[in-house]
Design a protein around this motif. Structure first.
Motif, PDB file in Angstrom:
ATOM      1  N   GLN A   1       6.830  50.812  85.601  1.00  0.00           N
ATOM      2  CA  GLN A   1       7.936  49.952  85.160  1.00  0.00           C
ATOM      3  C   GLN A   1       9.187  50.216  85.987  1.00  0.00           C
ATOM      4  O   GLN A   1       9.845  49.274  86.455  1.00  0.00           O
TER       5      GLN A   1
ATOM      6  N   SER B   1      15.103  47.779  81.477  1.00  0.00           N
ATOM      7  CA  SER B   1      14.489  49.059  81.849  1.00  0.00           C
ATOM      8  C   SER B   1      14.869  50.179  80.895  1.00  0.00           C
ATOM      9  O   SER B   1      14.258  51.246  80.912  1.00  0.00           O
TER      10      SER B   1
ATOM     11  N   TYR C   1      11.251  47.624  88.404  1.00  0.00           N
ATOM     12  CA  TYR C   1      12.660  47.328  88.167  1.00  0.00           C
ATOM     13  C   TYR C   1      13.502  47.695  89.392  1.00  0.00           C
ATOM     14  O   TYR C   1      14.466  47.003  89.731  1.00  0.00           O
TER      15      TYR C   1
END
Length: 549
Positions: free
Chosen positions: A319, A346, A323
């Protein structure tokens, strides 16, 4: 607490007070006992009142030794916590430590090998090749194959000294946390906890050896990075043996120019190496300062990096990687709304953050950068500015992102030192766009399906039985639901019948009562009351007895 700990504690307190660091704690947040204890140590006065607070902190850390120097170096990258002046001063901290006695080095090496040095190595050099705060490096030749190697050994008692300092740091951070209160921006306890993880990892040379092996395997086919071969059979917690390599320090630009090194290609490869480690391998060298990087002497027209010291490595979550890539792309597309949304999505800033306010703050910081040519825009400083802006919105920066930011600054600094006209965006954009396409495009979907095929193929023989069991369960569920529905309908029928009779009874009884009050014939009143009573009895008996379905 041992005598050594008490002595070290006093040394730390003396240094803190000599540099006036106690003045940095706001007076209104100091409890009465803090002032009392300070008064009791009246002979320890601030001897550096002429210096700024940030410089006093740097000098105090330098005097306290390697553990505090490394802490200061780490803090210098935390622009989400520190202002520019503090970060600048701490970044100047230098880890200069004299070598320790070679006889002690021999003893430590032989203890780890459980054998005399001469039984495994020839030409062991008692004069160290390099000396740092945690370890020392000696050269030798392997008896088995005649290859030149280096032996990296930890300093005597370094583990105990570092753990003692870390314990005192934790206690000091806890006290400082209480003095500053919950709303403080520095978050000392969190900083020390992150630092402990980093420095304790450097005390395990076996782990460093494994990191070096993994990084080497990731770039075996690469012409951009070479990691020396590690002799794992001779690696232990306090000793590491690896291939000796020769190269030019990356900071020695004059020597690189003298041998005709292609500096433009070298600078571009540095950027590509960074993004490859982060986005392809998710395993990046997080201590790439000039002392750990050399340049090959062979093929100056096609130069490659030599990477040393893999004690500090970084990884990111999938993730965070996505981001981060989107952040860079959004920045160069001037999509500030997307940057603000990414920080919130995030979890780097609170989900309660005002998106519009954050977007405007990001725009104020980033827009002036586009007045510069693209080859002057720094990715590292983009991250720094974004972290600094987000600091006003209570950003929570993960330790791995701090390592990433520090590494990116190192890489950029080296790249621009080698080739000042380096256009990082031109080098990085195709990589980032290609990586993003792989993450969200058809290829990414195919790769995910391909990755799950072993699991699905393992479960495939069970599929008919699973389908049968589910159909059977569904039929039972439908049957159960049908029974409940039938009961409910019967209940409703009985309930309607009972309600109808009770209502009719009420009407007849009311009518009979009214007729009784009249002066006419009485038999209609008696009839109405009798029928009302009968309907009431029938309605009462027919009401539902069981209300459970």
């Amino acid at each position: 607490m041992t005598i050594a700990s008490i002595r070290r504690g006093y040394q730390i307190i003396r240094t803190v007070l000599h540099y006036g660091l106690d003045d940095l704690i706001p007076k209104h947040k100091s409890p009465w006992y803090f002032s009392f204890m300070r008064a009791c140590l009246f002979w320890l006065r601030n001897k550096h009142k002429d210096k700024l607070p940030a410089e006093r902190l740097k000098l105090a850390m330098q005097e306290l030794g390697p553990v505090y120097i490394k802490l200061g170096q780490m803090l210098s990258t935390r622009r989400d916590l520190l202002d520019d002046e503090w970060a600048y001063q701490l970044a100047m901290l230098q880890d200069r430590v004299p070598p320790f006695d070679s006889e002690l080095a021999r003893q430590a090496i032989e203890t780890e090998l459980n054998a005399p040095i001469e039984s495994l190595f020839d030409d062991f050099d008692d004069t160290p090749l390099a000396s740092a705060s945690i370890s020392q490096v000696h050269t030798a030749t392997l008896k088995s194959n005649g290859k030149e190697v280096v032996l990296k050994v930890l300093r005597p008692n370094v583990e105990a000294n570092i753990r003692a300092d870390l314990q005192l740091m934790s206690q000091g951070a806890a006290l400082l946390e209480r003095l500053l209160g919950d709303g403080n921006r520095l978050r000392p306890a969190e900083v020390i906890e992150d630092y402990q993880t980093t420095i304790l990892g450097e005390l395990n040379l076996k782990l460093e050896a494994l990191n070096a092996v993994k990084l080497r395997n990731n770039f075996l086919e690469s012409d951009a990075l070479y990691v020396p071969y590690v002799y794992e059979e001779h690696c232990f917690t306090r000793l590491m043996v690896m291939e000796r390599v020769y190269g030019i320090p990356v900071s020695d630009v004059e020597a690189l120019k003298a041998q005709g090194t292609n500096l433009k290609l070298l600078a571009e490869r540095g950027v590509e190496l960074f993004f490859t480690q982060v986005f392809r391998d998710n395993f990046f060298h997080a201590d790439m300062h000039p002392g750990n990087i050399f340049i090959s002497k062979e093929h100056p027209d096609n130069p490659y990096y030599i990477g040393l010291d893999c004690g500090i490595m970084g990884t990111l979550t999938e993730q965070d990687k996505r981001y981060l890539a989107e952040n860079f792309l959004a920045f160069f597309n001037r999509d500030y709304r997307r940057i603000a949304q990414l920080y919130i999505e995030s979890g780097w800033v609170s989900e309660n953050t005002d998106v519009l306010a954050f977007e405007q703050a990001v725009k104020v910081v980033c827009e002036p950068m586009f007045n510069k040519p693209l080859d002057e825009i720094s990715f590292g400083h983009v991250l720094l500015e974004l972290f600094r802006t987000a600091r006003k919105f209570d950003i929570v920066v993960q330790p791995q992102l701090v390592l990433l930011e520090k590494t990116l600054l190192y890489i950029e600094g080296l790249g621009r030192q080698l080739y000042p006209q380096l256009d990082l965006w031109q080098t990085a954009k195709p990589f980032l766009e290609g990586w993003m396409a792989e993450q969200v495009g058809p290829k990414a979907m195919f790769d995910k399906v391909k990755g799950n095929l072993p699991y699905w193929s393992d479960k495939l023989p069970e599929l008919p039985e699973l389908i049968y069991d589910n159909l059977k369960m569904g039929r039972k569920l439908v049957g159960s639901q049908q029974q409940m529905l039938d009961r409910y309908l019967k209940f409703q029928q009985k309930s309607h019948k009972s309600n109808y009779m009770l209502l009719t009874s009420a009407v007849l009884l009311i009518c009979g009562t009214i007729l009784l009050s009249q002066n006419g014939t009485l038999w209609p009143a008696y009839l109405s009351i009798s029928l009302g009573t009968i309907f009431w009895l029938l309605g009462w008996r027919s009401r539902p007895k069981n209300r459970k379905f």
